[in-house]
Motif scaffolding. Sequence first.
Motif, PDB file in Angstrom:
ATOM      1  N   ARG A  16     -54.207  10.030 -37.844  1.00 55.27           N
ATOM      2  CA  ARG A  16     -54.908  10.894 -36.895  1.00 55.27           C
ATOM      3  C   ARG A  16     -56.412  10.866 -37.147  1.00 55.27           C
ATOM      4  O   ARG A  16     -56.863  10.591 -38.268  1.00 55.27           O
ATOM      5  N   ASN A  17     -57.179  11.210 -36.116  1.00 49.38           N
ATOM      6  CA  ASN A  17     -58.626  11.323 -36.293  1.00 49.38           C
ATOM      7  C   ASN A  17     -58.934  12.453 -37.279  1.00 49.38           C
ATOM      8  O   ASN A  17     -58.212  13.462 -37.337  1.00 49.38           O
ATOM      9  N   THR A  18     -60.018  12.300 -37.991  1.00 52.38           N
ATOM     10  CA  THR A  18     -60.400  13.267 -39.026  1.00 52.38           C
ATOM     11  C   THR A  18     -60.570  14.665 -38.444  1.00 52.38           C
ATOM     12  O   THR A  18     -60.189  15.658 -39.072  1.00 52.38           O
ATOM     13  N   ILE A  19     -61.106  14.770 -37.245  1.00 48.35           N
ATOM     14  CA  ILE A  19     -61.322  16.072 -36.621  1.00 48.35           C
ATOM     15  C   ILE A  19     -59.990  16.796 -36.402  1.00 48.35           C
ATOM     16  O   ILE A  19     -59.891  18.022 -36.554  1.00 48.35           O
ATOM     17  N   ASP A  20     -58.932  16.028 -36.098  1.00 46.52           N
ATOM     18  CA  ASP A  20     -57.611  16.634 -35.904  1.00 46.52           C
ATOM     19  C   ASP A  20     -57.010  17.084 -37.232  1.00 46.52           C
ATOM     20  O   ASP A  20     -56.317  18.108 -37.293  1.00 46.52           O
ATOM     21  N   VAL A  21     -57.275  16.318 -38.277  1.00 47.28           N
ATOM     22  CA  VAL A  21     -56.815  16.717 -39.619  1.00 47.28           C
ATOM     23  C   VAL A  21     -57.473  18.036 -40.017  1.00 47.28           C
ATOM     24  O   VAL A  21     -56.816  18.960 -40.519  1.00 47.28           O
ATOM     25  N   ALA A  25     -67.769  10.284 -38.685  1.00 44.32           N
ATOM     26  CA  ALA A  25     -66.533  10.187 -39.477  1.00 44.32           C
ATOM     27  C   ALA A  25     -65.438  11.067 -38.886  1.00 44.32           C
ATOM     28  O   ALA A  25     -64.239  10.789 -39.062  1.00 44.32           O
ATOM     29  N   LEU A  26     -65.832  12.119 -38.154  1.00 48.33           N
ATOM     30  CA  LEU A  26     -64.851  13.031 -37.562  1.00 48.33           C
ATOM     31  C   LEU A  26     -63.999  12.349 -36.496  1.00 48.33           C
ATOM     32  O   LEU A  26     -62.865  12.761 -36.228  1.00 48.33           O
ATOM     33  N   TYR A  27     -64.532  11.303 -35.902  1.00 46.24           N
ATOM     34  CA  TYR A  27     -63.859  10.664 -34.770  1.00 46.24           C
ATOM     35  C   TYR A  27     -63.270   9.310 -35.153  1.00 46.24           C
ATOM     36  O   TYR A  27     -62.978   8.476 -34.295  1.00 46.24           O
ATOM     37  N   ARG A  28     -63.098   9.114 -36.454  1.00 40.76           N
ATOM     38  CA  ARG A  28     -62.411   7.932 -36.968  1.00 40.76           C
ATOM     39  C   ARG A  28     -61.087   8.369 -37.586  1.00 40.76           C
ATOM     40  O   ARG A  28     -60.962   9.516 -38.026  1.00 40.76           O
ATOM     41  N   PHE A  76     -58.440   9.283 -40.220  1.00 38.17           N
ATOM     42  CA  PHE A  76     -58.656   9.787 -41.575  1.00 38.17           C
ATOM     43  C   PHE A  76     -58.416   8.697 -42.611  1.00 38.17           C
ATOM     44  O   PHE A  76     -59.140   8.589 -43.601  1.00 38.17           O
ATOM     45  N   GLU A  77     -57.410   7.844 -42.376  1.00 38.03           N
ATOM     46  CA  GLU A  77     -57.080   6.802 -43.347  1.00 38.03           C
ATOM     47  C   GLU A  77     -58.161   5.723 -43.434  1.00 38.03           C
ATOM     48  O   GLU A  77     -58.192   4.956 -44.399  1.00 38.03           O
ATOM     49  N   SER A  78     -59.053   5.653 -42.430  1.00 32.85           N
ATOM     50  CA  SER A  78     -60.114   4.653 -42.467  1.00 32.85           C
ATOM     51  C   SER A  78     -61.286   5.092 -43.347  1.00 32.85           C
ATOM     52  O   SER A  78     -62.149   4.278 -43.684  1.00 32.85           O
ATOM     53  N   LEU A  79     -61.330   6.373 -43.714  1.00 31.99           N
ATOM     54  CA  LEU A  79     -62.391   6.864 -44.598  1.00 31.99           C
ATOM     55  C   LEU A  79     -62.130   6.387 -46.020  1.00 31.99           C
ATOM     56  O   LEU A  79     -60.981   6.206 -46.440  1.00 31.99           O
ATOM     57  N   SER A  80     -63.197   6.196 -46.777  1.00 30.32           N
ATOM     58  CA  SER A  80     -63.034   5.855 -48.184  1.00 30.32           C
ATOM     59  C   SER A  80     -62.429   7.054 -48.925  1.00 30.32           C
ATOM     60  O   SER A  80     -62.433   8.185 -48.417  1.00 30.32           O
ATOM     61  N   ASN A  81     -61.902   6.818 -50.122  1.00 28.75           N
ATOM     62  CA  ASN A  81     -61.337   7.921 -50.910  1.00 28.75           C
ATOM     63  C   ASN A  81     -62.374   9.008 -51.167  1.00 28.75           C
ATOM     64  O   ASN A  81     -62.069  10.201 -51.126  1.00 28.75           O
TER      65      ASN A  81
END
Length: 488
Positions: A79-84, A110-113, A115-120
């Motif tokens: 899911r997109n980070t904003i939804d998380v 980053a909110l519209y990417r 969540f799994e695409s973000l670095s740790n």
Amino acid sequence: MSLINVTNLTYAYEGSYDNLFENVSFQIDTDWKLGFTGRNGRGKTTFLNLLLGKYEYSGHISAKVDFDYFPFPVENKDRNTIDVIESIVPDYVHWELVRELNLLKVTEDALYRPFESLSNGEQTKVLLAALFLKENNFLLIDEPTNHLDRHARKLVSDYLSAKSGFILVSHDRAFLDRSVDHILSINKTDINVQKGNFSSWWDNKQRQDNYEIAENDRLQKDIKRLSDAAKRTNDWSHETEKSKYGNGPVDRGYIGHKAAKMMKRSKAIEQRQQSAIDERSKLLKNIDSAENLKISQLAYHKNQLVELNNVSISYGEKNVCEDISITIEQGDRIALSGSNGSGKSSIIKLIIGEDISYTGTFRRGSQLQISYVSQDTSHLRGNLTDYAHDHGINESLFKAILRKLDFSRVQFEKDMAAFSGGQKKKVLIAKSLCEKAHLLVWDEPLNFIDVISRMQIEELLLEYGPTILFVEHDSEFCNHIATKAVEL
């Protein structure tokens, strides 16, 4: 401001005969920033789960706040980070969220990417920002630094220092010092709270430990002196009593009175001796032994062990690092640093002999023996005896090192799969220290390892001076150990 009261908390793991916590009582303020420290396996994460109400216990925990745990479990990472974030804080205000992300240097896109695409590191920052948006909550932050490089650790510690109302589990001394104003320490026999940062707590602990050790030595000497005096007086009493008979006419009343007086004196000495023993029994209960470790590293027949000259490493068409030049000579302790994704692990893989695509010049000495500690501990299972046998290391030395790193003998019988994260890393380090090697290569060895064990490992490396290349984000460790630093 409100209080969290813990009263007579007692808890044991299911199937265990020994209590992990027994009649523990303390009080903390919800406005405090608490650093939570203690040896691996003492129950830090378990205590956080008790606060969250996950386990049954005896005693009482009362609080007028809600507890939230970090890292927050994200089930659908696609899911997109904003939804998380919305699933964590349904009533969040967007401008407040953007403000928090800006403080953590996370861009709004980053909110519209996914969540799994973000670095740790980005995931860590996003979850912290979301959790701090919740009102009337008290955060239980469990080892947030494990996916943060040194720059990100500084950024997050500055962020936390401006917040309040949390318990922070971390083994990074500099990170704790910058983030907290109280220390919650989990000891051998209790949990206590002290005002100040980690450094002030450690200074106070050392002073208390040194006082107790000196007091213990004094009482030991008192016990021996009183024991000797009691024996002498008791012997005199018996000899005096015996002299009433078989020596002709004597004043038996006087001699009996004298013998009774000596016996009374003997009893008084014995009581003082018992008081000294009782006093001594109160000491040393919370002293964490930090014995020196020992290793013997092989000497290589040449001064230069490894050379990289203008090396670039790529995966497919993507270069992960370019034009890297490193020379490792005997006695070097090299800290390899750089932001996440800069190629540190790739360089390590090249040096230890994995099949890595590279350009430039790479030379590794013939017959060079390397001992490697990886980041990954997921493969550890089975018992320690079989593990030592399978890896051809001395079992007695291996277990002696683990004992000095605060393993109880009970742990030796357990399956390693049940060990804590810190205990698993200690297994890898102990194995490495037992191996006959010319070069140690350690990739983030200290993740999850408690502070006292880190200090022991520091002392070992400084005393024996093995040749080592390591990646580690603990700035105190790097500053103390490294003779050279290579930044990618």
